[in-house]
Design a protein around this motif. Structure first.
Motif, PDB file in Angstrom:
ATOM      1  N   GLY A  57     -25.538  16.226 -70.328  1.00  0.00           N
ATOM      2  CA  GLY A  57     -24.978  15.421 -71.413  1.00  0.00           C
ATOM      3  C   GLY A  57     -24.544  14.033 -71.026  1.00  0.00           C
ATOM      4  N   GLY A  58     -24.611  13.712 -69.737  1.00  0.00           N
ATOM      5  CA  GLY A  58     -24.207  12.370 -69.308  1.00  0.00           C
ATOM      6  C   GLY A  58     -22.765  12.063 -69.676  1.00  0.00           C
ATOM      7  N   ILE A  59     -21.907  13.050 -69.562  1.00  0.00           N
ATOM      8  CA  ILE A  59     -20.506  12.881 -69.952  1.00  0.00           C
ATOM      9  C   ILE A  59     -19.787  11.975 -68.970  1.00  0.00           C
ATOM     10  CG2 ILE A  59     -18.322  14.090 -70.318  1.00  0.00           C
ATOM     11  CD1 ILE A  59     -20.041  16.555 -71.075  1.00  0.00           C
ATOM     12  N   THR A  60     -19.068  11.002 -69.516  1.00  0.00           N
ATOM     13  CA  THR A  60     -18.334  10.055 -68.674  1.00  0.00           C
ATOM     14  C   THR A  60     -16.838  10.316 -68.758  1.00  0.00           C
ATOM     15  OG1 THR A  60     -18.281   8.419 -70.456  1.00  0.00           O
ATOM     16  CG2 THR A  60     -20.106   8.272 -68.899  1.00  0.00           C
ATOM     17  N   ARG A  61     -16.164  10.052 -67.667  1.00  0.00           N
ATOM     18  CA  ARG A  61     -14.705  10.158 -67.606  1.00  0.00           C
ATOM     19  C   ARG A  61     -14.170   8.976 -66.814  1.00  0.00           C
ATOM     20  NH1 ARG A  61     -16.025  15.746 -67.459  1.00  0.00           N
ATOM     21  NH2 ARG A  61     -15.002  16.898 -69.139  1.00  0.00           N
ATOM     22  N   TYR A  62     -12.976   8.545 -67.176  1.00  0.00           N
ATOM     23  CA  TYR A  62     -12.387   7.375 -66.539  1.00  0.00           C
ATOM     24  C   TYR A  62     -10.925   7.611 -66.216  1.00  0.00           C
ATOM     25  CZ  TYR A  62     -16.573   5.170 -68.405  1.00  0.00           C
ATOM     26  OH  TYR A  62     -17.878   4.860 -68.703  1.00  0.00           O
ATOM     27  N   ALA A  63     -10.489   6.991 -65.138  1.00  0.00           N
ATOM     28  CA  ALA A  63      -9.058   6.983 -64.847  1.00  0.00           C
ATOM     29  C   ALA A  63      -8.355   6.171 -65.929  1.00  0.00           C
ATOM     30  CB  ALA A  63      -8.809   6.362 -63.472  1.00  0.00           C
ATOM     31  N   ASP A  64      -7.145   6.536 -66.230  1.00  0.00           N
ATOM     32  CA  ASP A  64      -6.400   5.827 -67.276  1.00  0.00           C
ATOM     33  C   ASP A  64      -6.308   4.334 -66.995  1.00  0.00           C
ATOM     34  OD1 ASP A  64      -3.990   8.511 -67.899  1.00  0.00           O
ATOM     35  OD2 ASP A  64      -6.011   8.169 -68.672  1.00  0.00           O
ATOM     36  N   SER A  65      -6.243   3.980 -65.725  1.00  0.00           N
ATOM     37  CA  SER A  65      -6.054   2.584 -65.348  1.00  0.00           C
ATOM     38  C   SER A  65      -7.258   1.703 -65.686  1.00  0.00           C
ATOM     39  CB  SER A  65      -5.743   2.478 -63.855  1.00  0.00           C
ATOM     40  OG  SER A  65      -6.783   3.055 -63.089  1.00  0.00           O
ATOM     41  N   VAL A  66      -8.434   2.317 -65.885  1.00  0.00           N
ATOM     42  CA  VAL A  66      -9.638   1.510 -66.157  1.00  0.00           C
ATOM     43  C   VAL A  66     -10.260   1.847 -67.502  1.00  0.00           C
ATOM     44  CG1 VAL A  66     -10.064   1.414 -63.675  1.00  0.00           C
ATOM     45  CG2 VAL A  66     -11.325   3.071 -65.075  1.00  0.00           C
ATOM     46  N   GLY A  68     -11.485   1.918 -71.077  1.00  0.00           N
ATOM     47  CA  GLY A  68     -11.648   0.834 -72.035  1.00  0.00           C
ATOM     48  C   GLY A  68     -12.116  -0.465 -71.416  1.00  0.00           C
ATOM     49  N   ARG A  69     -12.088  -0.541 -70.085  1.00  0.00           N
ATOM     50  CA  ARG A  69     -12.515  -1.771 -69.404  1.00  0.00           C
ATOM     51  C   ARG A  69     -13.748  -1.552 -68.528  1.00  0.00           C
ATOM     52  NH1 ARG A  69      -9.350  -3.913 -65.642  1.00  0.00           N
ATOM     53  NH2 ARG A  69      -8.314  -1.947 -65.068  1.00  0.00           N
ATOM     54  N   PHE A  70     -13.889  -0.380 -67.956  1.00  0.00           N
ATOM     55  CA  PHE A  70     -15.012  -0.064 -67.062  1.00  0.00           C
ATOM     56  C   PHE A  70     -15.981   0.876 -67.766  1.00  0.00           C
ATOM     57  CE2 PHE A  70     -12.768  -0.599 -62.652  1.00  0.00           C
ATOM     58  CZ  PHE A  70     -12.329  -1.860 -63.042  1.00  0.00           C
ATOM     59  N   THR A  71     -17.267   0.721 -67.447  1.00  0.00           N
ATOM     60  CA  THR A  71     -18.294   1.599 -67.987  1.00  0.00           C
ATOM     61  C   THR A  71     -19.248   2.004 -66.871  1.00  0.00           C
ATOM     62  OG1 THR A  71     -18.199   0.493 -70.145  1.00  0.00           O
ATOM     63  CG2 THR A  71     -20.129   1.871 -69.684  1.00  0.00           C
ATOM     64  N   ILE A  72     -19.397   3.307 -66.679  1.00  0.00           N
ATOM     65  CA  ILE A  72     -20.339   3.827 -65.694  1.00  0.00           C
ATOM     66  C   ILE A  72     -21.647   4.172 -66.399  1.00  0.00           C
ATOM     67  CG2 ILE A  72     -19.460   6.189 -65.916  1.00  0.00           C
ATOM     68  CD1 ILE A  72     -20.097   6.603 -62.935  1.00  0.00           C
ATOM     69  N   SER A  73     -22.743   3.907 -65.714  1.00  0.00           N
ATOM     70  CA  SER A  73     -24.053   4.269 -66.272  1.00  0.00           C
ATOM     71  C   SER A  73     -24.990   4.577 -65.112  1.00  0.00           C
ATOM     72  CB  SER A  73     -24.613   3.133 -67.130  1.00  0.00           C
ATOM     73  OG  SER A  73     -24.795   1.952 -66.362  1.00  0.00           O
ATOM     74  N   ARG A  74     -26.122   5.140 -65.446  1.00  0.00           N
ATOM     75  CA  ARG A  74     -27.088   5.478 -64.401  1.00  0.00           C
ATOM     76  C   ARG A  74     -28.498   5.207 -64.887  1.00  0.00           C
ATOM     77  NH1 ARG A  74     -27.188  10.933 -62.296  1.00  0.00           N
ATOM     78  NH2 ARG A  74     -25.120  11.581 -62.947  1.00  0.00           N
ATOM     79  N   ASP A  75     -29.387   4.892 -63.953  1.00  0.00           N
ATOM     80  CA  ASP A  75     -30.806   4.742 -64.229  1.00  0.00           C
ATOM     81  C   ASP A  75     -31.522   5.675 -63.251  1.00  0.00           C
ATOM     82  OD1 ASP A  75     -33.506   4.030 -64.370  1.00  0.00           O
ATOM     83  OD2 ASP A  75     -33.057   1.915 -64.722  1.00  0.00           O
TER      84      ASP A  75
END
Length: 120
Positions: A57-66, A68-75
């Motif tokens: 599902g390509g589920i993303t998770r982020y630390a609270d500190s980032v 809304g500002r950081f986005t992880i993606s993959r190719d």
């Protein structure tokens, strides 16, 4: 074995943006959940963003500190993972690393990381 190669770091003013890239040979990234970590001087390495496999599902998770500002993606075709970092803050200053999440796959293998420095 995982041998990540990170790039894209640099010096940027607060509020600026950077895009980090991380490549690895073979299909190691496409068949594993991956993450971006960072380590600031005097602090432990922390996980800031993660992404499951596309088949999960390509589920993303982020630390609270980032969030809304950081986005992880993959190719997967390029065996590359990215981290888009926007609205950077001085507290984002650290060496950034990418790797697979599973410690049994990762072992003790880490890349050299890429330095991100955010000036105020």
């Amino acid at each position: 074995q995982v041998q990540p190669v990170e790039s894209g770091g640099g010096l940027v003013q607060a509020g600026g943006a950077l895009r980090l890239s991380c490549a690895a040979a073979g299909s190691i990234f496409s068949i594993n959940a991956v993450g971006w970590y960072r380590q600031a001087p005097g602090k432990k390495r922390e996980l800031v963003a993660s992404m499951s496999t596309i088949s999960s599902g390509g589920i993303t998770r982020y630390a609270d500190s980032v969030k809304g500002r950081f986005t992880i993606s993959r190719d997967n075709a390029k065996n590359t993972v990215y981290l888009q970092m926007n609205s950077l803050k001085p507290e984002d200053t650290a060496v950034y690393y990418c790797n697979v999440l599973d410690p049994l796959v990762r072992g003790t293998n880490w890349g050299q990381g890429t330095q991100v420095t955010v000036s105020s």
